[in-house]
Design a protein around this motif. Structure first.
Motif, short mmCIF file in Angstrom:
data_model
loop_
_atom_site.label_atom_id
_atom_site.label_comp_id
_atom_site.label_asym_id
_atom_site.label_seq_id
_atom_site.Cartn_x
_atom_site.Cartn_y
_atom_site.Cartn_z
N ARG A 71 0.81 -1.22 0.00
CA ARG A 71 0.00 0.00 0.00
C ARG A 71 0.85 1.27 0.00
O ARG A 71 0.34 2.35 -0.30
N THR A 72 2.14 1.15 0.36
CA THR A 72 3.01 2.33 0.34
C THR A 72 3.82 2.43 -0.96
O THR A 72 4.41 3.48 -1.21
N LEU A 73 3.84 1.38 -1.76
CA LEU A 73 4.58 1.44 -3.03
C LEU A 73 4.14 2.62 -3.91
O LEU A 73 4.99 3.25 -4.55
N PRO A 74 2.84 2.95 -3.98
CA PRO A 74 2.43 4.08 -4.83
C PRO A 74 2.99 5.43 -4.39
O PRO A 74 2.90 6.40 -5.14
N PHE A 75 3.58 5.49 -3.18
CA PHE A 75 4.16 6.76 -2.72
C PHE A 75 5.56 6.99 -3.26
O PHE A 75 6.16 8.03 -2.99
N MET A 76 6.08 6.04 -4.01
CA MET A 76 7.40 6.24 -4.62
C MET A 76 7.28 7.20 -5.79
O MET A 76 6.45 7.02 -6.67
N GLY A 77 8.11 8.24 -5.78
CA GLY A 77 8.12 9.19 -6.88
C GLY A 77 9.00 8.70 -8.02
O GLY A 77 9.55 7.59 -7.98
N PHE A 78 9.18 9.51 -9.03
CA PHE A 78 10.08 9.17 -10.12
C PHE A 78 11.51 9.06 -9.58
O PHE A 78 11.94 9.84 -8.73
N ASN A 79 12.24 8.06 -10.05
CA ASN A 79 13.63 7.83 -9.68
C ASN A 79 13.80 7.50 -8.20
O ASN A 79 14.89 7.64 -7.64
N ALA A 80 12.73 7.03 -7.56
CA ALA A 80 12.76 6.80 -6.11
C ALA A 80 13.26 5.40 -5.78
O ALA A 80 13.29 4.50 -6.62
N ILE A 81 13.63 5.24 -4.53
CA ILE A 81 14.04 3.94 -4.01
C ILE A 81 13.28 3.65 -2.72
O ILE A 81 13.06 4.54 -1.90
N MET B 123 13.21 1.72 -7.70
CA MET B 123 13.98 0.56 -7.24
C MET B 123 13.52 0.12 -5.86
O MET B 123 13.26 0.94 -4.98
N LEU B 124 13.41 -1.21 -5.69
CA LEU B 124 13.20 -1.83 -4.38
C LEU B 124 14.50 -2.50 -3.96
O LEU B 124 15.14 -3.19 -4.76
N MET B 125 14.88 -2.33 -2.70
CA MET B 125 16.13 -2.92 -2.21
C MET B 125 15.94 -3.42 -0.80
O MET B 125 15.30 -2.77 0.03
N GLY B 126 16.46 -4.60 -0.51
CA GLY B 126 16.44 -5.12 0.85
C GLY B 126 17.73 -4.76 1.56
O GLY B 126 18.80 -4.71 0.96
N SER B 127 17.63 -4.51 2.87
CA SER B 127 18.83 -4.17 3.65
C SER B 127 18.62 -4.63 5.09
O SER B 127 17.62 -4.27 5.73
N LEU B 128 19.56 -5.42 5.59
CA LEU B 128 19.45 -5.92 6.96
C LEU B 128 20.84 -6.20 7.50
O LEU B 128 21.73 -6.60 6.75
N LYS B 129 21.02 -6.00 8.78
CA LYS B 129 22.29 -6.24 9.46
C LYS B 129 23.39 -5.34 8.89
O LYS B 129 23.63 -5.29 7.70
N ALA B 130 24.06 -4.66 9.74
CA ALA B 130 25.11 -3.73 9.32
C ALA B 130 26.48 -4.36 9.46
O ALA B 130 26.71 -5.21 10.33
N GLY B 131 27.40 -3.94 8.60
CA GLY B 131 28.79 -4.33 8.71
C GLY B 131 29.55 -3.34 9.57
O GLY B 131 29.00 -2.35 10.08
N ARG B 132 30.83 -3.58 9.72
CA ARG B 132 31.64 -2.75 10.61
C ARG B 132 31.69 -1.30 10.16
O ARG B 132 31.68 -0.38 10.99
N ASP B 133 31.74 -1.05 8.85
CA ASP B 133 31.79 0.33 8.37
C ASP B 133 30.57 1.12 8.82
O ASP B 133 30.68 2.27 9.26
N ALA B 134 29.39 0.50 8.70
CA ALA B 134 28.16 1.18 9.12
C ALA B 134 28.15 1.41 10.62
O ALA B 134 27.70 2.45 11.11
N PHE B 135 28.65 0.45 11.39
CA PHE B 135 28.72 0.63 12.84
C PHE B 135 29.65 1.80 13.19
O PHE B 135 29.33 2.62 14.05
N ASN B 136 30.79 1.86 12.52
CA ASN B 136 31.73 2.94 12.83
C ASN B 136 31.14 4.31 12.48
O ASN B 136 31.32 5.28 13.22
N SER B 137 30.44 4.40 11.34
CA SER B 137 29.78 5.66 10.99
C SER B 137 28.70 6.00 12.01
O SER B 137 28.47 7.18 12.32
#
Length: 374
Positions: free
Chosen positions: A269-279, A312-326
């Motif tokens: 139901r939230t997919l239609p809220f994606m604009g042009f060039n959105a992710i 674009m649809l993208m999955g993202s889960l669990k962070a690596g060390r770089d993301a933790f340090n940031s």
């Protein structure tokens, strides 16, 4: 191998086949020269932990009949092995969740394509952190300054947001947001759906950037959880009261959507809220894959819109060390700006012996309940 005078430690355990919880005395872990002994001081429980603990199909680590839960924790270094150069006794640390196979050259365990080769502490084939001591290689420990001790447990959900945002930004570098034909095209519009710890920390992270932020939540505006956003320049919309379809007709469209509910029907139901060039970045795992998994969709309309709109649809889960340090850097900034509000996300604290009180809390009562192991 380094031996210690103490031979046992306390740990919270659950036997998935029976649903039985217990505090056990278990052996102290042995430590190698390239490892670090950490005294766990606090461990937090989320909805994800509860689902794992309550699922009779959860598989304990190999060789064990029980699981030690908890994937969010903090502690202090007790001892570092002789080969460890970046940590010393007394350092404040947060353990990462994922353990890799020790063979990957770039050590990006968060992007490992082989689910049978990694382990997730407290979630997948590995014990979690609801115990007095852990032993880990130093690369699985993130060092924090002492002045972040009160907020250290927020580092793990913040790291999930950090990874998702970083990868979304990389993808959207292809697109210049500003458009001469639309005076309202900049700053970019960003939507966060969901109000669990990851959703909340995503909104706080995005507040450090030049975005116009909207949060969709299914809570009342005077709910303690929605009040978390009061210090931020964020538009909060209770979609339990305002139908998503009405918002769509009102022209709501976004450049980024960070979806943290894990609700398949809500996602559609939230997919239609994606604009042009959105992710749209999917960051929440569905609670029950048998419910809501079979959805009727207009595939022609959905895929045509995504293709024509360069979405674009993208999955993202669990962070690596770089993301933790940031995340350490950004948590420091957020602490300076919103330290009091962020401290309020730790809604309940119980001693280890009262774990049943933490597990009994409803999500409407608690954002991040904590067990104190000191």
């Amino acid at each position: 191998m380094i031996q210690h005078t103490r031979h046992t430690m306390r740990a919270l355990t659950v036997t998935p086949s029976t649903g039985e919880f217990a505090i056990r005395d278990i052996p102290m872990p042995a430590m190698e020269a390239d490892e670090v002994l950490v005294r766990i001081t606090r461990v937090a429980f989320t909805r994800r932990d509860r689902l794992i603990m309550e699922n009779p199909g959860t598989v304990p680590p190999e060789g064990s009949t029980y699981l030690i839960p908890g994937h969010i924790a903090m502690g202090r270094v007790v001892e570092a092995g002789s080969l460890v150069k970046n940590l010393v006794a007394g350092d404040l640390v947060v353990p990462t969740i994922r353990r890799d196979c020790d063979k990957c050259i770039d050590a990006r365990s968060d992007l490992c394509p082989h689910p049978d080769k990694y382990m997730d502490s407290g979630l997948l084939r590995a014990h979690g952190f609801a115990r007095e001591f852990i032993v880990l290689k130093s690369r699985y420990l993130i060092n924090l300054p002492d002045d972040l001790e009160n907020l250290a447990l927020l580092l793990t959900p913040l790291s999930v947001a950090e990874k998702a945002h970083g990868e979304a930004v990389q993808i959207l570098e292809r697109y210049n947001y500003y458009c001469f034909h639309n005076d309202d095209s900049f700053p970019p519009r960003t939507l966060v759906t969901g109000m669990g710890p990851v959703g909340i920390m995503t909104a706080f992270l995005l507040s450090l950037y030049n975005y116009r932020i909207t949060v969709f939540g299914r809570r009342e505006s005077d709910d303690s959880r929605s009040a978390v956003f009061d210090p931020l320049d964020v538009e909060f919309i209770n979609t339990a009261r305002v139908p998503l379809e009405r918002l769509g007709k009102a022209g709501y469209h976004f450049n980024h959507i960070f979806e943290t509910t894990g609700d398949p029907a809500y996602i559609m139901r939230t997919l239609p809220f994606m604009g042009f060039n959105a992710i749209m970045v999917l960051m929440g795992i569905p609670e029950n894959v048998t419910e809501g998994a079979n959805l009727e969709i207009n595939g022609t309309a959905l895929f045509s819109r995504m293709i024509e709109g360069n979405q674009m649809l993208m999955g993202s889960l669990k962070a690596g060390r770089d993301a933790f340090n940031s995340s350490v850097k950004h948590l420091t900034e957020l602490s300076d700006l919103y330290g009091k509000q962020l401290s309020g996300l730790i809604t309940h604290t119980f001693p280890l012996e009262e774990y049943h009180k933490a597990l009994a809390l409803d999500s409407r009562e608690a954002i991040l309940p904590v067990l104190d192991l000191t």
